[in-house]
Design a protein around this motif. Structure first.
Motif: not given
Length: 269
Positions: A5-12, A17-23, A65-67
């Motif tokens: 879990v990432a909490v807060g604006r900077a982490g999210v 950005r990391a989820a771009g390929p999944l999107m 990379r996120p699934e």
């Protein structure tokens, strides 16, 4: 699989950005992709009561990379914490299609994402309420969540959107150029009375104009336009977003079904 879990604006922001390929792989709508979510995060940071953004990430190993990813917002309302989709209630959203996504590459990832959301709910102190709206019909994570939440309820509703018929009422000027947007946007947004909605429209339109994914259509008329429409553009796909008219040409139309998953408040003393 590893869930964190990432909490807060900077982490999210980093997770967006990391989820771009999944999107991209899931063909997520513009309202569930990086530019839109960035505008949402900026809007939340700029005002009090904007809530605390959270990202629940499922990946094959730490920092992989996120699934699957869920972008959520936690808001305190009285004694309770309300958990919603990131972007819910922030600025005008285009209608006619499900605007939100619980991103999951496959069924297994969706199940693990649902477990991660339940773990988040169980970690919250005090009463909490879950309300995830704007999801597509048959969303696998929503189904898995409903199965794990004893009081979870999935409801379907028919959405409505805007039909762009401006070309039938006059000579419309259409542009996807950032310079045209900057020149015309002040007069166009002057018709939006709510300052927060106006600020979000301006910021989100500029972000999408920078990547060529928004069109501004204006029907000229003397000193002020007679009609205007912002449309999100993704290749050949056009999604009318926000606009107004004094002469017609923007009519409501029936859209696709949208799903809401709710779980009533729990944890009251």
């Amino acid at each position: 699989m590893f869930t964190r879990v990432a909490v807060g604006r900077a982490g999210v922001v980093r997770e967006v950005r990391a989820a771009g390929p999944l999107m991209a792989a899931l063909r997520a709508p513009a309202t569930a992709r990086g530019p839109w979510l960035t505008a949402v995060l900026n809007a939340g940071a700029a005002r009090r009561g904007g809530g605390r953004p959270v990202a629940i990430v499922v990946e094959p190993h730490a920092q992989g990379r996120p699934e699957a990813v869920a972008f959520l917002t936690l808001r305190r309302r009285g004694l309770a914490t309300h958990v919603t989709m990131l972007g819910d209630g922030v600025g005008p959203v285009p209608g006619g299609r499900p605007p939100a996504r619980l991103l999951a590459r496959d069924g297994r990832a969706a199940e693990l994402l649902a477990v991660g959301i339940c773990d988040l709910l169980n970690s919250l102190r005090g009463p909490r309420r879950l309300s995830l709206t704007g999801l597509p019909l048959g969303d696998p994570t929503a189904r898995a969540l409903a199965a794990q939440l004893p009081d979870g309820l999935i409801a379907n509703a028919r959405s409505s959107g805007t039909v762009d018929g401006l070309d039938g009422v006059g000579e419309v000027a259409r542009s996807q150029e950032s310079r045209d947007l900057e020149r015309l946007l002040p007069a166009v947004l002057a018709r939006e009375p709510d300052r927060r909605r106006r600020d979000f429209l301006r910021a989100a339109a500029r972000l999408h104009a920078a990547i060529g994914q928004v069109e501004l259509a204006v029907l000229p008329g003397g000193e002020q336009p007679r009609a205007a429409l912002l449309t999100l553009v993704d290749g050949a796909d056009r999604w009318p977003w926000w606009g107004w008219t004094d002469v017609g040409g923007l009519d409501p139309g029936m859209g696709a079904p949208v799903v809401a998953l709710t779980d009533p408040a729990h944890g009251w003393p």
